[in-house]
Write a protein that holds these residues in place. Structure first.
Motif, mmCIF file in Angstrom:
data_model
loop_
_atom_site.group_PDB
_atom_site.id
_atom_site.type_symbol
_atom_site.label_atom_id
_atom_site.label_comp_id
_atom_site.label_asym_id
_atom_site.label_seq_id
_atom_site.Cartn_x
_atom_site.Cartn_y
_atom_site.Cartn_z
ATOM 1 N N TYR A 56 32.639 37.204 46.982
ATOM 2 C CA TYR A 56 32.857 38.251 45.981
ATOM 3 C C TYR A 56 34.327 38.226 45.600
ATOM 4 N N ILE A 57 34.612 38.003 44.335
ATOM 5 C CA ILE A 57 35.982 37.820 43.865
ATOM 6 C C ILE A 57 36.456 39.091 43.187
ATOM 7 N N CYS A 58 37.601 39.609 43.682
ATOM 8 C CA CYS A 58 38.191 40.809 43.092
ATOM 9 C C CYS A 58 39.104 40.425 41.935
ATOM 10 N N PRO A 59 39.245 41.317 40.961
ATOM 11 C CA PRO A 59 40.216 41.062 39.892
ATOM 12 C C PRO A 59 41.620 40.936 40.479
ATOM 13 N N GLU A 60 42.437 40.110 39.896
ATOM 14 C CA GLU A 60 43.779 39.850 40.414
ATOM 15 C C GLU A 60 44.595 41.137 40.487
ATOM 16 N N GLY A 61 45.221 41.329 41.689
ATOM 17 C CA GLY A 61 46.099 42.487 41.857
ATOM 18 C C GLY A 61 45.381 43.780 42.149
#
Length: 280
Positions: A56-61
């Motif tokens: 699961y990839i979170c938005p950057e920052g």
């Protein structure tokens, strides 16, 4: 017309069969998993059952589940100090601490504070420092320890009306103290003794009939010596925290003989707090 319908039905079956069933199974498997890292993002799915790879990839920052660091705060004052004081023999002062607090300094022990009279024997004139208090030193009351305390401090006393042999006895003992490196001693007549002299070690020589200080220190009155004609007494006693030595014979000759034994103490095996010397 029938041929056209048959063609469309066949195409629908083929389309429905396109795509890997394994991919669909991995999607279902990944979608059922929790994703604690963040709540706004998307799945990256690869592999095939049972080796599905779910990320699961979170938005950057952005990390919505990250634990916020607590804001730094000034330490609370755990103790307050209004004035300096004592804890047993030690004292403390009020000093500034972080955060604007007033706290106690490290404990210290110092002469003149919190009832402290001394830190070492050098702080006590002629006494010893015990538990921060000046106390009279324990005196040796054994003749085997001669010259003992008399080498540090002594007043040698004979009677003003004593025979010349008592003065000779006084000289014999003072010569021994001088030879032994006596630091402070002097000779006096009984009529010259002051109240301050009783704070020193005393050597009393002669008969109590001639030397009036003998009765004051030892309580022996004139003719109070229980001795034969050719005997003399050596006696040690505590006098106001100091040592007192009596050299007294039944006759002047016996007194001189006893004084000579004191002057040459190493040759006569003197011991104990009291001895009778045979002067014959």
């Amino acid at each position: 017309m029938k041929k056209l319908l048959l063609f469309l039905l066949l195409a629908a079956v083929l389309v429905s069969g396109c795509g890997s069933s394994g991919d669909r199974d991995c999607v279902n498997q990944c979608m059922e998993q929790d994703h604690p890292d963040c709540v706004a993002g998307g799945w990256s799915i690869s592999g095939a059952p049972p080796d599905c790879v779910c990320e699961y990839i979170c938005p950057e920052g952005r990390n919505d589940n990250a634990v916020a660091e607590p804001a730094e705060t000034e330490p609370a004052c755990t103790e307050e100090c209004d004035s300096s004081g004592c804890l047993g023999p030690a004292y403390y002062e009020c000093v500034s601490k972080p955060g604007g607090c007033k706290g106690k300094s490290d404990l210290k022990v110092a002469k003149g504070r919190c009832g402290i009279e001394c830190l070492s024997n050098s702080d006590c004139s002629g006494q010893e420092c015990v538990a921060y208090k000046c106390k009279a030193q324990a005196v040796s009351l054994d003749l085997k320890d001669l010259p003992g305390p008399f080498s540090e401090d002594a007043i040698l006393i004979v009677g003003a009306n004593a025979p010349g042999s008592d003065v000779a006895a006084q000289l014999a003992v003072s010569s021994m103290l001088l030879y032994e490196g006596g630091k402070k001693f002097e000779s006096k007549l009984d009529t010259q003794v002051s109240e301050e002299d009783y704070s020193h070690n005393l050597v009393l020589i002669g008969s109590p009939c001639d030397n009036t200080i003998i009765e004051k220190v030892f309580g022996i009155v004139c003719d109070g010596l229980a001795l034969n004609a050719n005997q003399a007494m050596l006696k040690l006693a505590d006098s106001r925290g100091k040592a007192a030595l009596l050299i007294s014979g039944k006759t002047p000759a016996a007194t001189l003989k006893a004084a000579n034994q004191v002057a040459n103490y190493g040759d006569y095996g003197l011991s104990g707090s009291e001895m009778v010397i045979n002067a014959a």
